[in-house]
Design a protein around this motif. Structure first.
Motif, PDB file in Angstrom:
ATOM      1  N   CYS A 229      42.187  14.086 -12.378  1.00  0.00           N
ATOM      2  CA  CYS A 229      43.333  13.715 -11.545  1.00  0.00           C
ATOM      3  C   CYS A 229      43.697  12.236 -11.665  1.00  0.00           C
ATOM      4  O   CYS A 229      44.871  11.869 -11.679  1.00  0.00           O
ATOM      5  CB  CYS A 229      43.098  14.113 -10.088  1.00  0.00           C
ATOM      6  SG  CYS A 229      41.605  13.460  -9.331  1.00  0.00           S
ATOM      7  N   ARG A 230      42.690  11.354 -11.769  1.00  0.00           N
ATOM      8  CA  ARG A 230      42.992   9.928 -11.877  1.00  0.00           C
ATOM      9  C   ARG A 230      43.766   9.615 -13.150  1.00  0.00           C
ATOM     10  O   ARG A 230      44.608   8.714 -13.174  1.00  0.00           O
ATOM     11  CB  ARG A 230      41.718   9.097 -11.809  1.00  0.00           C
ATOM     12  CG  ARG A 230      40.714   9.366 -12.878  1.00  0.00           C
ATOM     13  CD  ARG A 230      39.481   8.494 -12.744  1.00  0.00           C
ATOM     14  NE  ARG A 230      39.591   7.262 -13.502  1.00  0.00           N
ATOM     15  CZ  ARG A 230      38.919   6.156 -13.242  1.00  0.00           C
ATOM     16  NH1 ARG A 230      38.094   6.101 -12.213  1.00  0.00           N
ATOM     17  NH2 ARG A 230      39.059   5.080 -13.991  1.00  0.00           N
TER      18      ARG A 230
ATOM     19  N   VAL B 227      46.854   6.441  -5.295  1.00  0.00           N
ATOM     20  CA  VAL B 227      46.350   6.887  -3.995  1.00  0.00           C
ATOM     21  C   VAL B 227      45.081   7.716  -4.184  1.00  0.00           C
ATOM     22  O   VAL B 227      45.036   8.627  -5.014  1.00  0.00           O
ATOM     23  CB  VAL B 227      47.385   7.756  -3.235  1.00  0.00           C
ATOM     24  CG1 VAL B 227      46.869   8.108  -1.836  1.00  0.00           C
ATOM     25  CG2 VAL B 227      48.727   7.050  -3.141  1.00  0.00           C
ATOM     26  N   ASN B 228      44.043   7.377  -3.421  1.00  0.00           N
ATOM     27  CA  ASN B 228      42.856   8.222  -3.297  1.00  0.00           C
ATOM     28  C   ASN B 228      42.912   8.926  -1.947  1.00  0.00           C
ATOM     29  O   ASN B 228      43.363   8.328  -0.949  1.00  0.00           O
ATOM     30  CB  ASN B 228      41.579   7.383  -3.340  1.00  0.00           C
ATOM     31  CG  ASN B 228      40.949   7.363  -4.719  1.00  0.00           C
ATOM     32  OD1 ASN B 228      41.199   8.226  -5.547  1.00  0.00           O
ATOM     33  ND2 ASN B 228      40.116   6.364  -4.960  1.00  0.00           N
TER      34      ASN B 228
ATOM     35  N   VAL C  96      44.994   2.981  -1.080  1.00  0.00           N
ATOM     36  CA  VAL C  96      46.031   2.777  -2.083  1.00  0.00           C
ATOM     37  C   VAL C  96      45.760   1.471  -2.816  1.00  0.00           C
ATOM     38  O   VAL C  96      45.120   0.555  -2.293  1.00  0.00           O
ATOM     39  CB  VAL C  96      47.443   2.752  -1.464  1.00  0.00           C
ATOM     40  CG1 VAL C  96      47.719   4.030  -0.681  1.00  0.00           C
ATOM     41  CG2 VAL C  96      47.631   1.527  -0.572  1.00  0.00           C
ATOM     42  N   GLY C  97      46.245   1.398  -4.049  1.00  0.00           N
ATOM     43  CA  GLY C  97      46.085   0.196  -4.845  1.00  0.00           C
ATOM     44  C   GLY C  97      46.889   0.301  -6.118  1.00  0.00           C
ATOM     45  O   GLY C  97      47.667   1.239  -6.310  1.00  0.00           O
ATOM     46  N   ARG C  98      46.693  -0.664  -7.017  1.00  0.00           N
ATOM     47  CA  ARG C  98      47.419  -0.642  -8.280  1.00  0.00           C
ATOM     48  C   ARG C  98      46.911   0.480  -9.188  1.00  0.00           C
ATOM     49  O   ARG C  98      47.693   1.104  -9.902  1.00  0.00           O
ATOM     50  CB  ARG C  98      47.284  -1.991  -8.974  1.00  0.00           C
ATOM     51  CG  ARG C  98      47.988  -3.132  -8.230  1.00  0.00           C
ATOM     52  CD  ARG C  98      47.577  -4.474  -8.766  1.00  0.00           C
ATOM     53  NE  ARG C  98      46.118  -4.684  -8.568  1.00  0.00           N
ATOM     54  CZ  ARG C  98      45.484  -5.790  -8.912  1.00  0.00           C
ATOM     55  NH1 ARG C  98      46.145  -6.786  -9.461  1.00  0.00           N
ATOM     56  NH2 ARG C  98      44.181  -5.894  -8.701  1.00  0.00           N
ATOM     57  N   ASP C  99      45.602   0.720  -9.152  1.00  0.00           N
ATOM     58  CA  ASP C  99      45.000   1.814  -9.909  1.00  0.00           C
ATOM     59  C   ASP C  99      43.599   2.044  -9.365  1.00  0.00           C
ATOM     60  O   ASP C  99      43.225   1.475  -8.325  1.00  0.00           O
ATOM     61  CB  ASP C  99      45.014   1.535 -11.412  1.00  0.00           C
ATOM     62  CG  ASP C  99      44.299   0.250 -11.805  1.00  0.00           C
ATOM     63  OD1 ASP C  99      43.308  -0.130 -11.128  1.00  0.00           O
ATOM     64  OD2 ASP C  99      44.709  -0.397 -12.785  1.00  0.00           O
ATOM     65  N   ALA C 100      42.801   2.855 -10.060  1.00  0.00           N
ATOM     66  CA  ALA C 100      41.481   3.223  -9.550  1.00  0.00           C
ATOM     67  C   ALA C 100      40.548   2.032  -9.386  1.00  0.00           C
ATOM     68  O   ALA C 100      39.619   2.078  -8.576  1.00  0.00           O
ATOM     69  CB  ALA C 100      40.842   4.265 -10.473  1.00  0.00           C
TER      70      ALA C 100
END
Length: 272
Positions: free
Chosen positions: A169-170, A190-191, A238-242
């Protein structure tokens, strides 16, 4: 409807190891709590709570040698409706974007939007601006990447996922985010929890990843992996990426002997 969520995780460390966890609900969902979110660590471990630069609720703690347990449970009220779909939503002109949205236009660790700019404009630049263009990105990523949990990688980037043709999913989220940013559409990672509500049971739960796009002055959820509106998303971070939103970031080696995640509908008559 009500959604029961939580996790039960054990980390095993050969030496004292520092951790930062991002596994508490986002501020915007805390108003939906019907029963408080309760987070517990093994006896004797002190945790320091803080908010990171993206407004995510975090805990920092040091796990001693041996096994440390971190668990949580909570209950939220949910509308029971699928993700919002707004085909008429348009792209916001750059000069009207809020300052805190601008970072989600930039390349990041896993989302090389600068490297993908030419490809993105060749494939999607001719499409109507706004929702239709973002959906076209999702359709492309959904068809290009095959889900394969056994081939998960902590270092695969958006370009890597496109090249490999598989991921988890990531990887779907990173790839769609990179393409959107290349098109000058703000997109963030989003995680969260996403249970099998309204869809066939898909097996043991894990945390999930999707992305949000800024259209017409608000964030909308998109999911290039499933590529259909889903019920019951519960945002955690939430963030820019994982790299910004690791659920459990360790500053040292550790093992995960236990990793259990829960996200399921709870009957109303069982809610006190």
């Amino acid at each position: 409807m009500f959604i029961r969520f939580g996790y039960d995780i054990t980390v095993a460390c050969a030496q004292p190891t520092h951790f930062v966890s991002r596994m508490a609900l986002r501020p915007e969902r805390r108003g939906d709590l019907v029963q408080d979110e309760v987070i517990e660590l093994s006896e004797g471990i002190q945790a320091h709570p803080f908010l990171d630069g993206f407004g995510n609720h975090c805990l920092r703690f040091t796990a001693p040698v041996g096994e440390t347990r971190i668990k949580a449970t909570g209950l939220v009220r949910d509308s029971g409706k699928p993700d919002d779909v707004a085909p008429g939503a348009g792209e916001t002109p750059f000069e009207q974007l809020p300052d805190d949205v601008l970072p989600f236009l930039l390349p990041s660790r896993y989302c090389e939007s600068d490297s993908l700019m030419n490809i993105a404009w060749e494939m999607f630049g001719h499409l109507p601006r706004g929702w239709a263009r973002v959906q076209a990105v999702c359709d492309h990523v959904h068809g290009r990447i095959k889900f394969d949990y056994q081939k998960a990688s902590a270092t695969r980037t958006a370009q890597g996922a496109l090249s490999d043709g598989y991921g988890v999913c990531r990887d779907y989220a990173h790839t769609a985010i990179a393409l959107c940013r290349a098109l000058s559409i703000p997109a963030r990672y989003v995680n969260g929890y996403l249970g099998d509500i309204g869809v066939p049971y898909a097996g043991a739960m894990d945390f999930s990843a999707w992305f949000e796009v800024w259209l017409d002055g608000r964030w909308y959820a998109f999911d290039a992996r499933h590529n259909v509106p889903r019920i019951g998303r519960v945002n955690i971070a939430v963030g820019r990426d994982a790299a910004d939103v690791a659920m459990l970031h360790s500053f040292g080696r550790h093992d995960l002997p236990i990793f259990t995640v829960v996200c399921e509908e709870e009957e109303a008559d069982s809610v006190a």
